[in-house]
Design an enzyme around this catalytic site. Sequence first.
Site, PDB file in Angstrom:
ATOM      1  N   HIS A 166      -4.580  -4.653  -9.213  1.00 28.56           N
ATOM      2  CA  HIS A 166      -5.547  -3.494  -8.219  1.00 28.56           C
ATOM      3  C   HIS A 166      -7.058  -3.964  -8.561  1.00 28.56           C
ATOM      4  CE1 HIS A 166      -6.744   0.076  -6.630  1.00 28.56           C
ATOM      5  NE2 HIS A 166      -7.307   0.422  -7.737  1.00 28.56           N
ATOM      6  N   MET A 205       1.047  -1.279   0.031  1.00 34.30           N
ATOM      7  CA  MET A 205      -0.281   0.256   0.127  1.00 34.30           C
ATOM      8  C   MET A 205       1.057   1.571  -0.204  1.00 34.30           C
ATOM      9  SD  MET A 205      -3.144  -1.603  -0.168  1.00 34.30           S
ATOM     10  CE  MET A 205      -4.282  -0.023   0.235  1.00 34.30           C
ATOM     11  N   ASN A 230       2.220  -5.199 -10.097  1.00 34.10           N
ATOM     12  CA  ASN A 230       1.228  -5.240  -9.293  1.00 34.10           C
ATOM     13  C   ASN A 230      -0.152  -4.891  -9.648  1.00 34.10           C
ATOM     14  OD1 ASN A 230      -0.141  -3.834  -7.131  1.00 34.10           O
ATOM     15  ND2 ASN A 230      -0.974  -1.853  -8.073  1.00 34.10           N
ATOM     16  N   ILE A 234       5.881   3.797  -4.841  1.00 31.47           N
ATOM     17  CA  ILE A 234       7.403   2.682  -5.398  1.00 31.47           C
ATOM     18  C   ILE A 234       7.369   4.927  -5.270  1.00 31.47           C
ATOM     19  CG2 ILE A 234       8.817   1.919  -6.885  1.00 31.47           C
ATOM     20  CD1 ILE A 234       6.802   0.062  -4.832  1.00 31.47           C
TER      21      ILE A 234
HETATM   22  C1  GRF Z   1      -5.597  -6.972  -3.434  1.00 34.51           C
HETATM   23  O1  GRF Z   1      -6.851  -7.223  -3.874  1.00 34.51           O
HETATM   24  C2  GRF Z   1      -4.664  -6.243  -4.549  1.00 34.51           C
HETATM   25  O2  GRF Z   1      -5.640  -5.925  -5.435  1.00 34.51           O
HETATM   26  C3  GRF Z   1      -4.684  -5.136  -3.652  1.00 34.51           C
HETATM   27  O3  GRF Z   1      -5.193  -5.172  -2.475  1.00 34.51           O
HETATM   28  C4  GRF Z   1      -5.349  -6.448  -2.183  1.00 34.51           C
HETATM   29  C5  GRF Z   1      -4.765  -7.458  -1.237  1.00 34.51           C
HETATM   30  O4  GRF Z   1      -5.236  -7.963  -0.931  1.00 34.51           O
HETATM   31  N1  GRF Z   1      -3.758  -3.996  -4.554  1.00 34.51           N
HETATM   32  P1  GRF Z   1      -4.741  -9.490  -0.418  1.00 34.51           P
HETATM   33  O5  GRF Z   1      -3.329  -9.293   1.107  1.00 34.51           O
HETATM   34  O6  GRF Z   1      -3.536 -10.415  -1.372  1.00 34.51           O
HETATM   35  O7  GRF Z   1      -5.419 -10.553   0.361  1.00 34.51           O
END
Ligand code: GRF
EC number: 2.1.2.2
Length: 188
Positions: A110, A91, A108, A94
């Site tokens: 998303h 989160m 990444n 970068i």
């Molecule tokens: C995922 O939905 C991804 O798309 C987003 O953050 C979430 C991470 O979920 N970037 P997890 O930690 O892999 O369960």
Amino acid sequence: MIKVAIFASGSGSNFENIMARVNDGTLSNIEVTSLVVDKKDAYAIERARKFDVPIHVVLPKSFESKEAYEAEILSYLKEEGVEWVVLAGYMRLIGTTLLDAYEGRMLNIHPSLLPKHKGKDAIGQALESGDTKSGSTVHYVDSGMDTGEIIEQMSCEIEDGETKASLESKIKAIEYELYPKVIKSIIQ
Ligand code: GRF
């Protein structure tokens, strides 16, 4: 095999899914050298204990600048000979230190059909905007928030009565298919 580090901040279910796909031979193209986590209570750490993978907990607050924080991470990556970085629920934007080393070799995922709903709470944004479709996107990482070149997307319907929880679980199911697929085809 290409050496890959995975970065996570939270639950780590995508990380765990990728590890499972490595272990069952689906992702025979990569070796995961380590998990990098920026929060000491991230559940991803618990998940990583099931696997034989080093965990680097690197806390931004322990450093005087973003550059110093990323330089610490970069030193682990260099030591391990990491060639690609896979962000899985990491989160943070970068910064230049990591981008200079890995731009073009950093992915990444998303939870939206980018370019719609960048940034935080993408699932809530999709519900609030009345969309009838959502999904997930894998993209290259650049200096922006979810702005890098799109590689592949998978979509799902937003149905009547859909809640954040129900949509999130639909999207997670998509991600467990999409991310390994892209990792297999792109990381060569
Ligand atoms: C995922 O939905 C991804 O798309 C987003 O953050 C979430 C991470 O979920 N970037 P997890 O930690 O892999 O369960």
